[in-house]
Design a protein around this motif. Structure first.
Motif, mmCIF file in Angstrom:
data_model
loop_
_atom_site.group_PDB
_atom_site.id
_atom_site.type_symbol
_atom_site.label_atom_id
_atom_site.label_comp_id
_atom_site.label_asym_id
_atom_site.label_seq_id
_atom_site.Cartn_x
_atom_site.Cartn_y
_atom_site.Cartn_z
ATOM 1 N N ASN A 14 0.123 -2.380 -10.592
ATOM 2 C CA ASN A 14 -1.006 -1.543 -10.201
ATOM 3 C C ASN A 14 -1.402 -0.609 -11.347
ATOM 4 O O ASN A 14 -0.556 0.080 -11.920
ATOM 5 C CB ASN A 14 -0.633 -0.731 -8.956
ATOM 6 C CG ASN A 14 -1.790 0.100 -8.447
ATOM 7 O OD1 ASN A 14 -2.059 1.178 -8.974
ATOM 8 N ND2 ASN A 14 -2.474 -0.396 -7.426
ATOM 9 N N ASP B 284 -0.431 3.032 -10.897
ATOM 10 C CA ASP B 284 1.010 3.253 -11.060
ATOM 11 C C ASP B 284 1.374 3.354 -12.535
ATOM 12 O O ASP B 284 2.160 4.216 -12.944
ATOM 13 C CB ASP B 284 1.805 2.115 -10.420
ATOM 14 C CG ASP B 284 1.776 2.161 -8.895
ATOM 15 O OD1 ASP B 284 1.478 3.233 -8.347
ATOM 16 O OD2 ASP B 284 2.049 1.118 -8.275
ATOM 17 N N SER C 149 5.689 -4.083 -2.450
ATOM 18 C CA SER C 149 4.220 -4.124 -2.524
ATOM 19 C C SER C 149 3.568 -3.016 -1.709
ATOM 20 O O SER C 149 2.454 -2.592 -2.008
ATOM 21 C CB SER C 149 3.707 -5.490 -2.056
ATOM 22 O OG SER C 149 4.079 -5.725 -0.707
ATOM 23 N N GLN D 177 3.108 0.098 -3.877
ATOM 24 C CA GLN D 177 2.301 0.005 -5.090
ATOM 25 C C GLN D 177 1.008 0.801 -4.942
ATOM 26 O O GLN D 177 0.373 0.800 -3.900
ATOM 27 C CB GLN D 177 2.025 -1.463 -5.408
ATOM 28 C CG GLN D 177 3.271 -2.184 -5.888
ATOM 29 C CD GLN D 177 3.072 -3.657 -6.112
ATOM 30 O OE1 GLN D 177 1.956 -4.160 -6.091
ATOM 31 N NE2 GLN D 177 4.172 -4.383 -6.335
#
Length: 316
Positions: free
Chosen positions: A258, A261, A292, A295
């Motif tokens: 991501n 992130d 996930s 994220q």
């Protein structure tokens, strides 16, 4: 504005004046390279109409960037500020340094760099166009606008020995000077190569491809970090771009799929230190990489670990 950048520009002014008014460069044409996709005040001596009115036409040359060739007034412009064995046009030279100061960390900078070359304007413009085409082809692009200051800074940081690679972009006996993100003057000189295959082998590497692919993200990180430094009333950290690129490219960052992130990972690392050296923060980052559902939340999750961040900061 970062005071170190301003102070560095003052030193650059003296260095470039010395370089361009003495020694072998005195026997060369000396140039400004201007990106006319950027903006300059109509009152500046560097304004396009002012240059057309006050500089002899043979001392100006357009670099016909392919996707802009239908509008030559938008293409980069070489401005000769001194012919061989003549002193610099001091007004244009000083105006260029002032404009670099004004454009600090803007997405488009009007003054790209300074060159010294035995080639007259039209010939040098053709050679720089050809270099952009060859570099673009080596990277699977139509054209590489390597002369853009931030692009050139990214290129510079993509090699262990940048002068041994960037010189491939220049024709014989030509020297290029540009001001990097720190306000330092970076210089590289022409390097010969046999053919386009050798050019590609020496110019392209995986890190360069990665950095160019992520150039926009790197730029926004530098600007954000500069804003944070200003808010905290501290100077932009030395070698900021180099540190940001190293963090963006490190093993943990490249596992963060991501974009937000990865951005959070870099900014928190700059602010507090290497996150992976703290057990709690390291565990959190690994959880975000593997889960996930987490994220896109790394920035928020890190901000909740105030004690761990404080301990990490104290350990710097």
């Amino acid at each position: 504005m970062d005071n170190r950048f301003v102070n560095n520009l003052k030193a650059v002014l003296e260095v470039l004046q010395s370089q361009f008014n003495e020694g072998s460069s005195l026997q060369h044409y000396r140039y400004l390279l201007i990106d006319r996709l950027a903006v300059v005040s109509e009152l500046s001596p560097l304004y396009d109409e002012a240059l057309q009115d006050n500089i002899a036409p043979e001392l100006l040359a357009v670099i016909k960037r392919p996707e802009l060739a239908h509008s030559l007034t938008s293409c980069p412009l070489l401005v000769c500020i001194a012919e061989p064995n003549e002193q610099l046009n001091q007004n244009l030279f000083v105006s260029a340094l002032r404009q670099i100061n004004i454009d600090y960390l803007t997405s488009k900078q009007y003054v790209c760099g300074f060159l010294a070359s035995p080639l007259p304007p039209e010939s040098l413009a053709d050679e720089l166009l050809n270099a952009g085409l060859i570099a673009g082809k080596a990277l699977g692009r139509r054209f590489l606008p390597f002369y853009e200051p931030f692009t050139l800074d990214v290129l510079w940081h993509s090699y262990e020995a940048p002068k041994s690679h960037l010189g491939l972009l220049l024709p014989d006996d030509t020297h290029y000077y540009f001001i990097n993100t720190n306000g330092d003057c970076c210089v590289f000189h022409a390097i010969d190569y046999e053919d386009e295959k050798e050019f590609a082998q020496r110019f392209v590497n995986p890190k360069l491809r990665f950095n160019l692919l992520n150039q926009a993200a790197l730029y926004h990180l530098v600007v954000t970090w500069q804003d944070l430094c200003e808010q905290q009333k501290k100077p932009l950290s030395e070698q900021a771009l180099s540190r940001i690129m190293a963090l963006f490219y490190d093993p943990q960052a490249t596992q963060l799929d991501n974009d937000q992130d990865r951005r959070a990972y870099v900014l928190f690392s700059l602010q507090y230190g290497q996150l992976m050296t703290n057990e709690e923060l390291s565990k959190l980052i690994k959880e975000v990489i593997e889960d996930s559902h987490k994220q896109g939340q790394l920035g928020y999750l890190l901000s909740q670990r105030k004690e761990a961040l404080s301990l990490l900061s104290q350990a710097q």
